[in-house]
Structure formats: C-alpha cells, structure tokens
Design a protein around this motif. Structure first.
Motif, short mmCIF file in Angstrom:
data_model
loop_
_atom_site.label_atom_id
_atom_site.label_comp_id
_atom_site.label_asym_id
_atom_site.label_seq_id
_atom_site.Cartn_x
_atom_site.Cartn_y
_atom_site.Cartn_z
N ALA A 180 0.67 -1.11 -0.13
CA ALA A 180 0.00 -0.03 0.01
C ALA A 180 0.94 1.20 0.06
CB ALA A 180 -0.87 -0.02 1.22
N ALA A 181 2.03 1.13 0.72
CA ALA A 181 3.00 2.31 0.48
C ALA A 181 3.57 2.50 -0.56
CB ALA A 181 3.97 2.19 1.97
N ALA A 182 4.20 1.39 -1.21
CA ALA A 182 4.89 1.28 -2.38
C ALA A 182 4.03 1.78 -3.55
CB ALA A 182 5.34 -0.01 -2.70
N ALA A 183 2.68 1.72 -3.57
CA ALA A 183 1.80 2.10 -4.53
C ALA A 183 1.73 3.51 -4.72
CB ALA A 183 0.47 1.56 -4.45
N ILE A 184 2.18 4.32 -3.77
CA ILE A 184 2.05 5.89 -3.64
C ILE A 184 3.70 6.47 -3.87
CG2 ILE A 184 1.73 7.93 -2.28
CD1 ILE A 184 -0.10 6.18 -0.71
N PRO A 185 4.00 6.67 -5.18
CA PRO A 185 5.25 7.28 -5.58
C PRO A 185 6.08 8.18 -4.71
CG PRO A 185 3.60 7.33 -7.71
CD PRO A 185 2.79 6.91 -6.27
N GLY A 186 5.27 9.32 -4.06
CA GLY A 186 5.92 10.07 -3.44
C GLY A 186 6.37 9.25 -1.77
N LEU A 187 5.65 8.40 -1.39
CA LEU A 187 5.66 7.93 -0.11
C LEU A 187 6.70 6.68 -0.47
CD1 LEU A 187 5.47 7.22 2.73
CD2 LEU A 187 3.12 6.03 2.13
N LYS A 188 6.80 6.17 -1.65
CA LYS A 188 7.68 4.87 -1.74
C LYS A 188 9.23 5.76 -1.79
CE LYS A 188 8.72 1.38 -5.45
NZ LYS A 188 10.05 2.21 -5.53
N SER A 189 9.26 6.77 -2.48
CA SER A 189 10.36 7.63 -2.64
C SER A 189 11.14 8.00 -1.26
CB SER A 189 10.24 8.99 -3.33
OG SER A 189 9.96 8.43 -4.87
N TRP A 190 10.16 8.32 -0.39
CA TRP A 190 10.69 8.86 0.95
C TRP A 190 11.03 7.45 1.77
CZ3 TRP A 190 9.52 7.46 6.25
CH2 TRP A 190 9.84 8.48 6.90
N LEU A 191 10.41 6.65 1.64
CA LEU A 191 10.59 5.22 2.47
C LEU A 191 12.00 4.76 1.85
CD1 LEU A 191 7.24 3.55 2.75
CD2 LEU A 191 8.63 4.27 4.47
N ASP A 192 12.16 4.62 0.52
CA ASP A 192 13.49 4.23 -0.06
C ASP A 192 14.60 5.17 0.50
OD1 ASP A 192 12.52 2.17 -1.25
OD2 ASP A 192 12.09 3.03 -3.20
N ALA A 193 14.53 6.30 0.67
CA ALA A 193 15.67 7.30 0.89
C ALA A 193 15.74 6.97 2.26
CB ALA A 193 15.04 8.70 0.65
N ASP A 194 14.72 6.88 3.11
CA ASP A 194 14.92 6.57 4.77
C ASP A 194 15.92 5.25 4.75
OD1 ASP A 194 14.14 7.51 7.49
OD2 ASP A 194 13.23 5.52 7.30
N MET A 195 15.46 4.36 4.16
CA MET A 195 16.05 3.03 4.41
C MET A 195 17.46 3.17 3.87
SD MET A 195 15.43 -0.40 1.59
CE MET A 195 13.94 -0.50 1.90
N GLY A 196 17.82 3.83 2.83
CA GLY A 196 19.06 4.17 2.49
C GLY A 196 20.00 4.94 3.32
N LYS A 197 19.53 5.79 4.03
CA LYS A 197 19.90 6.82 5.19
C LYS A 197 20.31 6.01 6.36
CE LYS A 197 17.28 9.35 7.34
NZ LYS A 197 16.28 10.71 7.54
N ASP A 198 19.24 5.14 6.77
CA ASP A 198 19.76 4.26 7.61
C ASP A 198 20.47 3.19 7.55
OD1 ASP A 198 17.57 5.33 9.19
OD2 ASP A 198 16.12 3.94 9.25
N GLN A 199 20.58 2.87 6.54
CA GLN A 199 21.84 1.49 6.21
C GLN A 199 22.95 2.10 6.05
OE1 GLN A 199 21.27 -0.46 2.36
NE2 GLN A 199 23.41 -1.29 2.67
N SER A 200 23.06 3.50 5.35
CA SER A 200 24.41 4.01 5.47
C SER A 200 24.86 4.34 7.06
CB SER A 200 24.58 5.25 4.56
OG SER A 200 24.35 5.11 3.13
N ARG A 201 24.21 4.83 7.88
CA ARG A 201 24.30 5.24 8.96
C ARG A 201 24.70 4.05 9.80
NH1 ARG A 201 21.95 4.56 13.62
NH2 ARG A 201 19.75 4.11 12.69
#
Length: 278
Positions: A77-98
């Motif tokens: 349901a979150a992946a189906a919303i482009p703007g939200l999906k982009s935010w979650l992917d960015a949050d994931m990448g930020k967390d992983q890098s940290r």
C-alpha cells in the motif's frame, strides 16, 4: 516520524501486530510478503540498498555481514504511492549508510582496544494501520542492537495525505498537540492505570511522580486507525518502556475511540476524515 524509544523487554505488552489490528479493524492490514532481499559481504561503508522493486510491490531488504544485520520493509500500500515510496527508499538508504558507518567504526575501535566485537543489528518494519480513501496510516516497529546489555526498541508513525500528496503527522490534523492531549488525556490515563495495575498486581495510586503519575499521551507515538475503512475513528498511543513504568513492565499500547472531545479538537479542514468510534 520515527522514534526509537527506551529498551523494551521482549514479550511485554500487546504485540504491535495486534495493536495495529485493533486500530485498523479486522482485515485492514494487508499481507506484506517480501519482494526484495539482499545480503552483502563486508564492503564500502556507504553501501546502497538493492534496487527498488516496481511501484505497488511490498519491499523487504535484508543485509548481513561481519559488521551488522540490517532489515527494512514496507507494505504494498505504501509502495503504490510514488511520493511515499521515494521517502521510504530514501529513509532506508540513510539508515543503512548510518548503521554501516557506525558499526564499522565500532568494530575498528573494539579491535584497537582488544575487545570482542559483536555485529550490530537494526530493523524497521512498516505496517498498515488503516488505508482510507484519502489517507494511508502507517506504524513502524524499530529495533536496534549495538552490542550492549539490551537492545533498544521503539515505534514510528506517519500519515500520507493522498489528496495533498504529502506526509503528515497525526498531530497535524488537530488544532494543536496540546489540544489533542487534552481531548484524550482522561480516558488514556484511566486505561493506562488499568493496564499498569494488571502488571503490578495492585491498583495504581497516582503520586505525581514516576512511575505512578500519568504521562502526556501526545508525547508518545500517536497513530490514527479506523474500523469502518472510511474515517479515522480510533486513536492509538504507543508508549515506550520507562515512560510509564519500570523496565520490567515493558511498553504500553493504548487504543481509544474518537469521541466528541476528540472531534472538537480536530482542525476544521480535516473534520470530514473523522467519525465517532466505539
């Protein structure tokens, strides 16, 4: 949106999945099967998560190496919303890098100090609380273990305003955070005391001091839920350990119906999204 709170004792309190169901209503949280997974040997500190799946597909990334384990997932349901999906992917990448950077630094420090290093662990699992025509309400269970005596667990929450195409906090829909707190404080404190009494084996006598006083419900993680799949008619409060009682009591998860006091605290432009609950 994401808060890692104090240490949570395993098994204490209502499991988050059941709490989400209580806020969202039966069948309101769809299956979240994994759609992507990754494992990596030790590599660059700034490693990037696996390529994102197509829009509308649930995503789950898992990385394990000598320094850390990393898990991050969100529902379809979150992946189906482009703007939200982009935010979650960015949050994931930020967390992983940290996590990668900090875990490797800790491993290096441990080696220099001739001290054993245990791989760190970090996980975020987003779930649907409720999916309404104009809103998507999500909650997250967060886990972090840095090799200490106890892991840290916490909660996150976000609302996606489908009409405006932007992310909001639950508190944004009310006149103020203080107005929300005032509207739910009385029933929240009564229910919290009831739950604390069960765990303590005796009634709670409020003393004005921790751990017997009540707390500000809006100071914890607030999520909005629904039982009719058309309106927000439930409010959930996720209380981290140590906030309302000692470590041994774990966390508290309180669900309250929307009533006239809550409706009065809702900002006029959002009132149509709410209805009284039971």
């Amino acid at each position: 949106m994401v808060k890692v709170r104090a240490i949570m004792m395993a098994g204490a309190g209502l499991p988050l999945a059941l709490f989400v169901a209580a806020c969202g209503g039966a069948g309101d949280a769809p299956s979240q099967g994994a759609s992507a997974a990754a494992s990596a040997a030790p590599g660059p500190t700034t490693a990037t998560p696996a390529p994102s799946p197509a829009a509308g597909e649930a995503r789950k990334v898992k990385i394990a190496n000598d320094f850390f384990e990393f898990d991050y997932s969100y529902p379809a349901a979150a992946a189906a919303i482009p703007g939200l999906k982009s935010w979650l992917d960015a949050d994931m990448g930020k967390d992983q890098s940290r996590v990668a950077k900090e875990a490797r630094a800790a491993a290096k420090e441990a080696k220099n100090s001739d001290f054993p290093f245990r791989p760190w662990a970090y996980g975020v699992e987003w779930k649907v609380v409720t999916d309404l025509p104009g809103w998507l309400s999500l909650s997250a269970a967060i886990y972090e273990d840095r090799g200490g005596a106890h892991p840290a667990n916490g909660y996150g929450a976000l609302l996606w305003d489908k009409g405006a195409g932007q992310q909001r906090k639950a508190e944004d829909l009310f006149a103020s955070k203080a107005a929300l707190s005032a509207a739910i404080r009385e029933p929240f404190c009564a229910m919290l005391d009831k739950e604390r009494a069960k765990r303590r084996g005796e009634p709670v006598v409020r003393s004005g001091e921790w751990p017997n006083d009540c707390i500000d419900p809006a100071g914890s993680t607030v999520i909005l839920g629904s039982s009719d799949r058309a309106h927000f008619n439930r409010i959930g409060i996720l209380v981290g350990p140590y906030e309302a009682g000692p470590y041994a009591e774990g966390d508290y998860e309180i669900t309250l119906p929307v009533d006239v006091r809550v409706m009065a605290a809702v900002r006029p432009e959002y009132r149509a999204a709410f209805a009284a609950g039971k």
